[in-house]
Design an enzyme around this catalytic site. Structure first.
Site, PDB file in Angstrom:
ATOM      1  N   ASP A  81       0.833  -1.210   0.000  1.00 13.17           N
ATOM      2  CA  ASP A  81       0.000   0.000   0.000  1.00 13.17           C
ATOM      3  C   ASP A  81       0.867   1.259   0.000  1.00 13.17           C
ATOM      4  O   ASP A  81       1.894   1.312   0.680  1.00 13.17           O
ATOM      5  CB  ASP A  81      -0.883  -0.046   1.261  1.00 13.17           C
ATOM      6  CG  ASP A  81      -1.908   1.064   1.309  1.00 13.17           C
ATOM      7  OD1 ASP A  81      -2.423   1.457   0.247  1.00 13.17           O
ATOM      8  OD2 ASP A  81      -2.212   1.529   2.430  1.00 13.17           O
ATOM      9  N   HIS A  82       0.461   2.248  -0.727  1.00 10.22           N
ATOM     10  CA  HIS A  82       1.155   3.548  -0.766  1.00 10.22           C
ATOM     11  C   HIS A  82       2.655   3.416  -0.984  1.00 10.22           C
ATOM     12  O   HIS A  82       3.447   3.900  -0.164  1.00 10.22           O
ATOM     13  CB  HIS A  82       0.915   4.352   0.519  1.00 10.22           C
ATOM     14  CG  HIS A  82      -0.436   4.979   0.528  1.00 10.22           C
ATOM     15  ND1 HIS A  82      -0.753   6.078  -0.225  1.00 10.22           N
ATOM     16  CD2 HIS A  82      -1.569   4.626   1.168  1.00 10.22           C
ATOM     17  CE1 HIS A  82      -2.030   6.382  -0.041  1.00 10.22           C
ATOM     18  NE2 HIS A  82      -2.545   5.511   0.792  1.00 10.22           N
ATOM     19  N   ASP A 103       2.139   5.368  -5.224  1.00 12.59           N
ATOM     20  CA  ASP A 103       1.525   6.653  -4.909  1.00 12.59           C
ATOM     21  C   ASP A 103       2.436   7.784  -5.349  1.00 12.59           C
ATOM     22  O   ASP A 103       3.320   8.219  -4.614  1.00 12.59           O
ATOM     23  CB  ASP A 103       1.223   6.749  -3.406  1.00 12.59           C
ATOM     24  CG  ASP A 103       0.499   8.049  -3.072  1.00 12.59           C
ATOM     25  OD1 ASP A 103       0.313   8.882  -3.996  1.00 12.59           O
ATOM     26  OD2 ASP A 103       0.109   8.240  -1.906  1.00 12.59           O
ATOM     27  N   GLY A 206      -8.465   6.425   2.958  1.00 14.85           N
ATOM     28  CA  GLY A 206      -8.803   7.305   4.079  1.00 14.85           C
ATOM     29  C   GLY A 206     -10.219   7.085   4.591  1.00 14.85           C
ATOM     30  O   GLY A 206     -10.944   8.043   4.890  1.00 14.85           O
ATOM     31  N   SER A 207     -10.605   5.823   4.741  1.00 13.52           N
ATOM     32  CA  SER A 207     -12.023   5.539   5.025  1.00 13.52           C
ATOM     33  C   SER A 207     -12.334   5.319   6.502  1.00 13.52           C
ATOM     34  O   SER A 207     -13.500   5.114   6.852  1.00 13.52           O
ATOM     35  CB  SER A 207     -12.465   4.323   4.210  1.00 13.52           C
ATOM     36  OG  SER A 207     -12.080   4.482   2.857  1.00 13.52           O
ATOM     37  N   SER A 208     -11.317   5.349   7.376  1.00  9.75           N
ATOM     38  CA  SER A 208     -11.613   5.275   8.812  1.00  9.75           C
ATOM     39  C   SER A 208     -12.398   6.507   9.223  1.00  9.75           C
ATOM     40  O   SER A 208     -12.210   7.585   8.647  1.00  9.75           O
ATOM     41  CB  SER A 208     -10.304   5.246   9.630  1.00  9.75           C
ATOM     42  OG  SER A 208      -9.632   4.038   9.427  1.00  9.75           O
ATOM     43  N   ASN A 227     -10.209   1.300   1.814  1.00 12.79           N
ATOM     44  CA  ASN A 227      -9.006   1.197   2.652  1.00 12.79           C
ATOM     45  C   ASN A 227      -9.263   1.690   4.070  1.00 12.79           C
ATOM     46  O   ASN A 227      -9.724   2.820   4.264  1.00 12.79           O
ATOM     47  CB  ASN A 227      -7.882   2.046   2.052  1.00 12.79           C
ATOM     48  CG  ASN A 227      -7.278   1.432   0.820  1.00 12.79           C
ATOM     49  OD1 ASN A 227      -7.902   0.604   0.153  1.00 12.79           O
ATOM     50  ND2 ASN A 227      -6.064   1.831   0.493  1.00 12.79           N
ATOM     51  N   ILE A 228      -8.931   0.834   5.021  1.00  9.77           N
ATOM     52  CA  ILE A 228      -9.110   1.161   6.438  1.00  9.77           C
ATOM     53  C   ILE A 228      -7.791   0.912   7.168  1.00  9.77           C
ATOM     54  O   ILE A 228      -7.288  -0.218   7.173  1.00  9.77           O
ATOM     55  CB  ILE A 228     -10.189   0.251   7.087  1.00  9.77           C
ATOM     56  CG1 ILE A 228     -11.544   0.378   6.394  1.00  9.77           C
ATOM     57  CG2 ILE A 228     -10.279   0.495   8.595  1.00  9.77           C
ATOM     58  CD1 ILE A 228     -12.349   1.595   6.766  1.00  9.77           C
TER      59      ILE A 228
HETATM   60  P1  13P Z   1      -7.295   5.570   7.186  1.00 13.91           P
HETATM   61  O1  13P Z   1      -6.179   5.400   8.146  1.00 13.91           O
HETATM   62  O2  13P Z   1      -7.898   6.928   7.224  1.00 13.91           O
HETATM   63  O3  13P Z   1      -8.314   4.488   7.309  1.00 13.91           O
HETATM   64  O4  13P Z   1      -6.674   5.427   5.717  1.00 13.91           O
HETATM   65  C1  13P Z   1      -6.060   4.233   5.367  1.00 13.91           C
HETATM   66  C2  13P Z   1      -5.685   4.171   3.938  1.00 13.91           C
HETATM   67  O5  13P Z   1      -6.253   4.798   3.087  1.00 13.91           O
HETATM   68  C3  13P Z   1      -4.576   3.269   3.589  1.00 13.91           C
HETATM   69  O6  13P Z   1      -4.248   3.300   2.249  1.00 13.91           O
END
Ligand code: 13P
Length: 281
Positions: A81-82, A103, A206-208, A227-228
């Site tokens: 991820d990223h 990214d 960024g879904s948290s 993504n969480i």
């Molecule tokens: P959050 O930490 O806001 O859930 O974002 C996680 C994310 O997007 C990982 O790629």
């Protein structure tokens, strides 16, 4: 069992659910994620970031995440991820990850395209799939803090998708990474337009802390990977706090670790059920 990102996302698109993509930073979080997916019979995307890998040790995390992926009773997409560092992305590809994300979303359009194409070419030779981001989801991701939040431009996204031939496209529609998001207002019309013009599966970062109803609406408008990260980190921390509140003199790592796993698992199950991926494995 190891699964393909694109196949799982296309199934999700068809079935109108989203596959949860969870970050993990330690063994307890990873176990909680896998147990939740198995108990809910859900496909899952298990995500490692650069700093998480550096914390756990790259070779350690490769070997235990690959083992967990192979042994799981449900489809697991092991995802880098990223990725900011191209050398590390290639290392994950070589190690046997299912998919990687590059990214370069803060770079100029042409540079983002060129770097994405480089990764796609390399990944294709190893049967690995690629996610990339257009527009920019800011906030605190991994060890980076970005204050810029740029919504995805529809025409740029169409061109980016066409030129790069990626397998999944991360779009910026109003979320941001981390805990402190301010007011969250998702641009549903933008998402609808992107989904009507782009057939590549769309990803929400960024879904948290985003209300589950908003995430469900985003799923109905075409998001297939959610993504969480932060919500599971918080669950893990709360599990530890809870255990030590109950056992102030306790010290058995297997006991407090197990408690943390259970907290992560409960949180992951809430997301799985909300995203509708339960009973889809
Ligand atoms: P959050 O930490 O806001 O859930 O974002 C996680 C994310 O997007 C990982 O790629």
């Amino acid at each position: 069992m190891k699964a393909s990102l694109k196949e799982e996302l296309l199934k999700a698109k068809q079935g109108k659910y989203a596959v949860p993509a969870f970050n993990f930073d330690n063994l307890e979080m990873m176990k909680g994620i896998i147990e939740a997916a198995e108990e809910e019979k859900s496909p899952v995307i298990l995500m490692v970031t650069e700093s998480a890998a550096k914390y756990m040790g790259i070779d350690y995390v490769f070997s235990f995440a690959l083992t967990a992926t192979k042994n799981a009773k449900v489809p697991v997409v092991l995802h880098w991820d990223h990725g900011f560092d191209i050398a590390l992305i290639k290392k994950a590809i070589d190690a046997g990850f299912s998919s990687v994300m590059l990214d370069s979303s803060l770079k100029e359009f042409n540079e983002n395209v060129a770097e994405t194409i480089e990764i796609v070419k390399y990944a294709k030779t190893k049967g690995v799939e690629v996610e990339s981001e257009i527009g920019h989801v800011g906030g605190k991701e991994d060890d980076r803090v970005s204050n810029s939040n740029g919504y995805t431009d529809v025409n740029e996204a169409i061109e980016f998708d066409k030129q790069t031939q990626i397998d999944a496209l991360a779009v910026a529609i109003g979320t941001s990474h981390g805990l402190f998001k301010g007011e969250i207002k998702l641009q549903f019309e933008l998402l609808e337009e992107l989904n009507s013009k782009i057939s590549t599966p769309l990803v929400l970062h960024g879904s948290s802390q985003v209300p589950l109803e908003d995430l469900q609406k985003a799923i109905s408008l075409g998001i297939t990977k959610i993504n969480i990260g932060t919500d599971l980190k918080m669950a893990c921390a709360k599990g530890l706090q809870d255990w030590f509140n109950q056992n102030p003199d306790g010290f058995d790592a297997r006991q407090y670790g197990r408690h943390a796993i259970n907290f992560v698992k409960q949180e992951a199950k809430i997301k799985i059920k909300a995203f509708g991926s339960n009973n889809k494995a």
